[in-house]
Design a protein around this motif. Structure first.
Motif, PDB file in Angstrom:
ATOM      1  N   GLY A  29       0.796  -1.229   0.000  1.00 32.59           N
ATOM      2  CA  GLY A  29       0.000   0.000   0.000  1.00 32.59           C
ATOM      3  C   GLY A  29       0.824   1.272   0.000  1.00 32.59           C
ATOM      4  N   ASN A  30       2.116   1.161   0.195  1.00 30.14           N
ATOM      5  CA  ASN A  30       2.982   2.332   0.171  1.00 30.14           C
ATOM      6  C   ASN A  30       3.453   2.701  -1.228  1.00 30.14           C
ATOM      7  OD1 ASN A  30       2.829   2.528   2.928  1.00 30.14           O
ATOM      8  ND2 ASN A  30       4.799   1.549   3.314  1.00 30.14           N
ATOM      9  N   TYR A  31       3.100   1.877  -2.213  1.00 32.86           N
ATOM     10  CA  TYR A  31       3.628   2.039  -3.553  1.00 32.86           C
ATOM     11  C   TYR A  31       2.542   2.369  -4.568  1.00 32.86           C
ATOM     12  CZ  TYR A  31       7.788  -0.331  -1.741  1.00 32.86           C
ATOM     13  OH  TYR A  31       8.904  -0.665  -1.016  1.00 32.86           O
ATOM     14  N   GLY A  32       2.906   3.237  -5.500  1.00 34.46           N
ATOM     15  CA  GLY A  32       2.095   3.349  -6.690  1.00 34.46           C
ATOM     16  C   GLY A  32       2.314   2.097  -7.527  1.00 34.46           C
ATOM     17  N   MET A  33       1.329   1.746  -8.325  1.00 35.95           N
ATOM     18  CA  MET A  33       1.429   0.517  -9.097  1.00 35.95           C
ATOM     19  C   MET A  33       1.027   0.775 -10.544  1.00 35.95           C
ATOM     20  SD  MET A  33      -0.826  -2.875  -9.047  1.00 35.95           S
ATOM     21  CE  MET A  33      -0.578  -4.031 -10.358  1.00 35.95           C
ATOM     22  N   GLY A  34       1.705   0.083 -11.437  1.00 39.14           N
ATOM     23  CA  GLY A  34       1.378   0.252 -12.841  1.00 39.14           C
ATOM     24  C   GLY A  34       1.496  -1.038 -13.632  1.00 39.14           C
ATOM     25  N   TRP A  35       0.917  -1.001 -14.810  1.00 44.30           N
ATOM     26  CA  TRP A  35       1.069  -2.076 -15.788  1.00 44.30           C
ATOM     27  C   TRP A  35       1.653  -1.472 -17.067  1.00 44.30           C
ATOM     28  CZ3 TRP A  35       0.305  -7.253 -15.043  1.00 44.30           C
ATOM     29  CH2 TRP A  35      -0.407  -7.641 -13.903  1.00 44.30           C
ATOM     30  N   PHE A  36       2.612  -2.175 -17.626  1.00 45.28           N
ATOM     31  CA  PHE A  36       3.233  -1.787 -18.882  1.00 45.28           C
ATOM     32  C   PHE A  36       3.181  -2.989 -19.823  1.00 45.28           C
ATOM     33  CE2 PHE A  36       5.368   2.277 -17.853  1.00 45.28           C
ATOM     34  CZ  PHE A  36       5.123   2.317 -16.492  1.00 45.28           C
ATOM     35  N   ARG A  37       3.437  -2.746 -21.095  1.00 50.63           N
ATOM     36  CA  ARG A  37       3.485  -3.854 -22.047  1.00 50.63           C
ATOM     37  C   ARG A  37       4.559  -3.598 -23.094  1.00 50.63           C
ATOM     38  NH1 ARG A  37      -2.373  -2.904 -25.088  1.00 50.63           N
ATOM     39  NH2 ARG A  37      -1.771  -1.042 -26.290  1.00 50.63           N
ATOM     40  N   GLN A  38       5.040  -4.691 -23.646  1.00 49.63           N
ATOM     41  CA  GLN A  38       6.058  -4.594 -24.684  1.00 49.63           C
ATOM     42  C   GLN A  38       5.749  -5.598 -25.778  1.00 49.63           C
ATOM     43  OE1 GLN A  38      10.110  -4.896 -23.262  1.00 49.63           O
ATOM     44  NE2 GLN A  38      10.899  -3.903 -25.100  1.00 49.63           N
ATOM     45  N   ALA A  39       5.451  -5.067 -26.947  1.00 52.55           N
ATOM     46  CA  ALA A  39       5.187  -5.906 -28.112  1.00 52.55           C
ATOM     47  C   ALA A  39       6.510  -6.204 -28.822  1.00 52.55           C
ATOM     48  CB  ALA A  39       4.224  -5.195 -29.057  1.00 52.55           C
ATOM     49  N   PRO A  40       6.556  -7.263 -29.599  1.00 52.33           N
ATOM     50  CA  PRO A  40       7.806  -7.612 -30.306  1.00 52.33           C
ATOM     51  C   PRO A  40       8.304  -6.462 -31.156  1.00 52.33           C
ATOM     52  CG  PRO A  40       6.252  -9.409 -30.446  1.00 52.33           C
ATOM     53  CD  PRO A  40       5.506  -8.261 -29.830  1.00 52.33           C
ATOM     54  N   GLY A  41       9.570  -6.129 -30.982  1.00 51.23           N
ATOM     55  CA  GLY A  41      10.171  -5.077 -31.788  1.00 51.23           C
ATOM     56  C   GLY A  41       9.815  -3.672 -31.382  1.00 51.23           C
ATOM     57  N   LYS A  42       9.091  -3.528 -30.283  1.00 51.46           N
ATOM     58  CA  LYS A  42       8.672  -2.200 -29.832  1.00 51.46           C
ATOM     59  C   LYS A  42       9.185  -1.923 -28.428  1.00 51.46           C
ATOM     60  CE  LYS A  42       4.501  -1.876 -32.668  1.00 51.46           C
ATOM     61  NZ  LYS A  42       3.038  -1.568 -32.669  1.00 51.46           N
ATOM     62  N   GLU A  43       9.165  -0.656 -28.054  1.00 51.08           N
ATOM     63  CA  GLU A  43       9.578  -0.276 -26.727  1.00 51.08           C
ATOM     64  C   GLU A  43       8.462  -0.579 -25.725  1.00 51.08           C
ATOM     65  OE1 GLU A  43      12.626   3.411 -27.837  1.00 51.08           O
ATOM     66  OE2 GLU A  43      10.764   3.796 -26.746  1.00 51.08           O
ATOM     67  N   ARG A  44       8.873  -0.710 -24.480  1.00 53.24           N
ATOM     68  CA  ARG A  44       7.898  -0.918 -23.415  1.00 53.24           C
ATOM     69  C   ARG A  44       7.054   0.349 -23.273  1.00 53.24           C
ATOM     70  NH1 ARG A  44       9.902  -3.943 -18.051  1.00 53.24           N
ATOM     71  NH2 ARG A  44      10.778  -5.166 -19.776  1.00 53.24           N
ATOM     72  N   GLU A  45       5.731   0.165 -23.163  1.00 56.11           N
ATOM     73  CA  GLU A  45       4.857   1.315 -23.051  1.00 56.11           C
ATOM     74  C   GLU A  45       3.935   1.196 -21.846  1.00 56.11           C
ATOM     75  OE1 GLU A  45       2.111   1.879 -26.285  1.00 56.11           O
ATOM     76  OE2 GLU A  45       1.250  -0.134 -26.091  1.00 56.11           O
ATOM     77  N   PHE A  46       3.557   2.354 -21.342  1.00 56.57           N
ATOM     78  CA  PHE A  46       2.636   2.441 -20.221  1.00 56.57           C
ATOM     79  C   PHE A  46       1.245   1.989 -20.640  1.00 56.57           C
ATOM     80  CE2 PHE A  46       0.430   4.112 -16.656  1.00 56.57           C
ATOM     81  CZ  PHE A  46      -0.658   4.820 -17.139  1.00 56.57           C
ATOM     82  N   VAL A  47       0.571   1.272 -19.748  1.00 57.18           N
ATOM     83  CA  VAL A  47      -0.798   0.840 -19.999  1.00 57.18           C
ATOM     84  C   VAL A  47      -1.765   1.466 -18.981  1.00 57.18           C
ATOM     85  CG1 VAL A  47      -2.377  -1.132 -20.096  1.00 57.18           C
ATOM     86  CG2 VAL A  47      -0.057  -1.344 -21.017  1.00 57.18           C
TER      87      VAL A  47
END
Length: 124
Positions: A29-47
């Motif tokens: 509970g002390n942390y912000g949380m996120g999900w990211f994704r990375q498609a083949p050949g692409k940079e990791r992006e925020f979701v």
């Protein structure tokens, strides 16, 4: 801090998946949380990201209305519910925790802790 993402798989377009992220070694509970994704050949992006108390959320424009991020601090768990999936959602999905903010952020550098990733494949 350790994060373990799960729940990925193969689904047809229009289908749904629920990703889970189990946190250990921290007071989640002390942390912000996120999900990211990375498609083949692409940079990791925020979701999506969620504040420590779940009251504030933030989404990538292309997933708004289809994806829902949530968390259960009592269980040290985070979730990403994905509906109306599209082939372009195919990627490895990563959960992440940020000790730098308890709010929402889409900035990759703000997240110090990462899960191992879970593959989501959406067939057309």
């Amino acid at each position: 801090v350790q994060l373990q993402a799960s729940g990925g798989g193969l689904v047809q377009a229009g289908g749904s998946l629920r990703l889970s992220c189990a946190a250990s070694g921290c007071t989640f509970g002390n942390y912000g949380m996120g999900w990211f994704r990375q498609a083949p050949g692409k940079e990791r992006e925020f979701v999506a990201s969620i504040s420590w108390n779940g009251f504030n959320t933030h989404y990538l424009d292309s997933v708004k209305g289809r994806f829902t991020i949530s968390r259960d601090n009592a269980k040290n768990m985070g979730y990403l519910e994905m509906d109306s999936l599209k082939p372009e959602d195919t990627a490895v999905y990563y959960c992440a925790a940020s000790p730098r903010t308890s709010g929402t952020t889409g900035q990759l550098w703000m997240y110090d802790y990462w899960g191992q990733g879970t593959l989501v494949t959406v067939s057309s």
